[in-house]
Write an enzyme that holds these catalytic residues in place. Structure first.
Site, PDB file in Angstrom:
ATOM      1  N   HIS A 294      -7.028  -4.400  -0.576  1.00 35.35           N
ATOM      2  CA  HIS A 294      -6.246  -5.620  -0.770  1.00 35.35           C
ATOM      3  C   HIS A 294      -6.826  -6.438  -1.910  1.00 35.35           C
ATOM      4  O   HIS A 294      -6.526  -7.604  -2.066  1.00 35.35           O
ATOM      5  CB  HIS A 294      -6.245  -6.485   0.482  1.00 35.35           C
TER       6      HIS A 294
ATOM      7  N   HIS B 166       0.826  -1.214   0.000  1.00 34.08           N
ATOM      8  CA  HIS B 166       0.000   0.000   0.000  1.00 34.08           C
ATOM      9  C   HIS B 166       0.861   1.265   0.000  1.00 34.08           C
ATOM     10  O   HIS B 166       0.371   2.342   0.293  1.00 34.08           O
ATOM     11  CB  HIS B 166      -0.886   0.038   1.241  1.00 34.08           C
TER      12      HIS B 166
END
Ligand SMILES: Nc1ncnc2c1ncn2[C@@H]1O[C@H](COP(=O)(O)OP(=O)(O)OP(=O)(O)O)[C@@H](O)[C@H]1O
Ligand SMILES: [Mg+2]
Lengths: 207, 357
Positions: free
Chosen positions: B219, B57
């Site tokens: 995700h 991320h």
């Protein structure tokens, strides 16, 4: 009786099985979660396996506890906490033991289950590894009551875990990442339940 | 799969080494367990702020370590929450007796791992408090499940609380502030393509050329629904309206209880946006979308906010919370006031957010 050597054999076997099923578990997780479960489980058990020689002289409780601690720091995610907790709690009720009778196995499965429930708050039917573990615990106890020996009872537990694992396919996920899918999680088998089945199967194969 | 990769198992570590080398004036890396921390840690006379989450991320969270933001960040494996030992060691290294605020995104793995870290830290002589971020309106049926996930509001919380810590806020005041920021923000995202976890090598999901996944998680968790692809204005409208029209969000949110070292459910409510609100607006790219497209989204978001009577007082546009190479974006709106805006404006010097210094 399950000897310490068999416990060590189990953990080695579990490491191999996780490695062999890495892709499958990861695919299951990709369908309902974030696609890393198999990779993480394989990495965690690999570390457990390579650590085994250094704990071989310790008792079963210590071996299981250190297995749990390694899984906790090497798997990560929900899976790390859940499977780590299972082994740590199982280790607590077998501390000091060099071998386990059927009653000890029953106690360790039960301790593992209640530890997982306490930690993650999942109930039967929430589409998690609890759906494979809880029926296995019940089946193990019932077989003992029916006069089975440890190996037979473990066979029954594995069979029950397999049924529980398969049936997670029809459930709506209420815990973990899969819960974001709601109804869309129906039709997919839970990766954690699958791992739990594979771990119990490895125990059965080791004894 | 084509990636700038050596061995997948070395990916997180090598990336962490790179950040530390590239920004050696600001951050240092610690290995086994892995975390990144302020080069000048421990900083005296302030509360330490840490966070963590799966890798993949970036820049969140490692890019936000430095003066005015985080004291340490704990990166897990790709898309996997960090482990208790990482959090524990990071907290011990950066604190200076004033306590540690730990900002946690609401994912089951993160919630459980930060809980275990909190339990383990209870024997230490400093205070440690976890605060959850749950701002993703893309999660349907939030009451019966794990609840909303933490996304864009996390960046606001880390910047605002980081500035407040630097400004001398006590741990208790920071906890109150962080919870208030969480209740003031909402996010919603869309994916135009999937992402590939390096160790897996195959895309996490398939998305046809003419499809998009609305309400995606960072995700690659699937979202609310799959819809036919639309143009930028329509997508922006869909995302912004999900945020601005979201009614009061009442839920039981786990709050950290220091006494028992565990989460206790508390009833909290995020109030809906209303005309006259001042907001911080954030258009976040997921890694595979060009900045130019994000500005096309921002342009429409600005127009919608004006129509709704929401005054954008500050904005952030760019790739700050990515999902590897996923195409798509998240929009976050945070209701602000003089205190929050002032803290947002205070100087920050991290690898990925830097102003006023
Ligand atoms: N609260 C829980 N209780 C019991 N089992 C759980 C719980 N949450 C998740 N699980 C099990 O963990 C499995 C997922 O493990 P995995 O390692 O993929 O974690 P994850 O949810 O992706 O974690 P993270 O969100 O941190 O990445 C699920 O399939 C489920 O069986
Ligand atoms: Mg997962």
């Amino acid at each position: 009786m399950v000897t310490k050597e068999q416990i060590i054999k189990w953990l080695k076997l579990a490491a191999n099985v996780m490695q062999e099923n890495k892709e499958w578990l990861t695919q299951l997780d990709a369908a309902v979660g974030d696609g890393e479960h198999g990779i993480n489980m394989a990495r965690g058990f690999q570390k457990v396996s390579s650590h085994l020689p250094s704990v071989a002289d310790e008792d079963i409780g210590s071996i299981l506890k250190s297995t749990g601690a390694i899984l906790l720091s090497a798997i990560g995610g929900a899976g790390g906490v859940i499977f780590g907790t299972f082994f740590i709690e199982a280790g607590k009720v077998t501390s000091g033991r060099q071998e386990l009778g059927s009653v000890d196995i029953a106690a360790f499965l039960k301790a593992g289950l209640s530890g997982v429930i306490k930690r993650g708050g999942a109930q039967v039917g929430d589409k998690t590894m609890v759906d494979a573990l809880a029926p296995a615990v019940t089946a193990f106890d019932r077989s003992l009551e029916d006069g089975a020996d440890t190996t037979e009872a473990l066979g029954q537990a594995v069979a029950a875990a397999q049924v529980g694992m398969t049936e997670t396919t029809h459930l709506v996920a209420k815990k973990g990442r899969a819960s974001y899918l709601g109804e869309r999680s129906i039709g997919h088998q839970d990766p954690g339940a699958t791992s739990l089945y594979l771990i119990l199967k490895a125990l059965y194969d080791a004894v | 799969m084509k990636k700038l990769l050596n061995k997948p198992e070395d990916f997180v570590r090598e990336s962490l080494e790179g950040v530390a080398l590239a920004h050696s004036d600001t951050v240092k890396a610690h290995f086994e367990p892995n975390f990144l921390y302020r080069a000048d840690a421990p900083v005296s006379s302030k509360v330490a702020i840490i966070s963590g989450g799966g890798s993949g991320h970036e820049p969140m969270h490692i890019g936000f370590v430095g003066k005015g933001m985080l004291d340490a960040a704990c990166p897990g494996e790709v898309f996997t929450s960090p482990t208790p030992d990482q959090i524990l060691e990071a907290a011990k290294l950066v604190h200076r007796g004033k306590g540690v605020l730990s900002i946690v995104k609401n994912y089951s793995g993160d919630v459980m791992n930060f809980q275990m870290a909190g339990e383990l830290l209870s024997s230490e002589e400093f205070r440690f408090i976890n605060v959850l971020i749950d701002d993703d309106v893309g999660v349907k049926g939030g009451l019966s499940t794990q609840g909303r996930r933490g996304v864009g509001t996390t960046v606001f919380a880390e910047k605002i609380c980081g500035a407040a810590a630097e400004d001398g806020y006590s741990l208790d005041d920071l906890v109150t502030l962080c919870r208030r920021v969480n209740l003031s923000g909402r996010s919603m995202g869309v994916a135009l393509s999937s992402c590939t976890v390096p160790a897996s090598g195959v895309p996490t999901f398939e998305l046809g050329d003419s499809e998009m996944e609305v309400g995606i998680g960072i995700h690659g968790e699937q979202g609310r629904e799959r819809m036919p692809m639309m143009n930028a204005d329509s997508i922006t409208e869909l995302l912004s309206l999900s945020i601005t029209e979201d009614p009061a969000y009442k839920r039981s949110l786990p709050e950290w209880d220091e006494g028992t070292c565990t989460w206790i459910d508390r009833k909290v409510t995020s109030q809906p946006f209303k005309p006259g609100d001042r907001v911080l607006a954030f258009v976040n790219g997921m890694g595979g979308t060009p900045l130019a497209e994000l500005y096309v989204v921002y342009r429409k978001l600005f127009e919608i906010c004006r129509e709704k009577g929401l005054e954008i007082v500050r904005s952030l546009v760019g790739n700050y919370i990515t999902s590897l190479e996923m195409q798509g974006c998240f929009i976050t709106l945070l209701k602000t006031d003089d205190e929050l805006t002032r803290l947002w404006d205070l100087p920050v010097k991290t690898p990925s957010l830097r102003w006023g210094i």
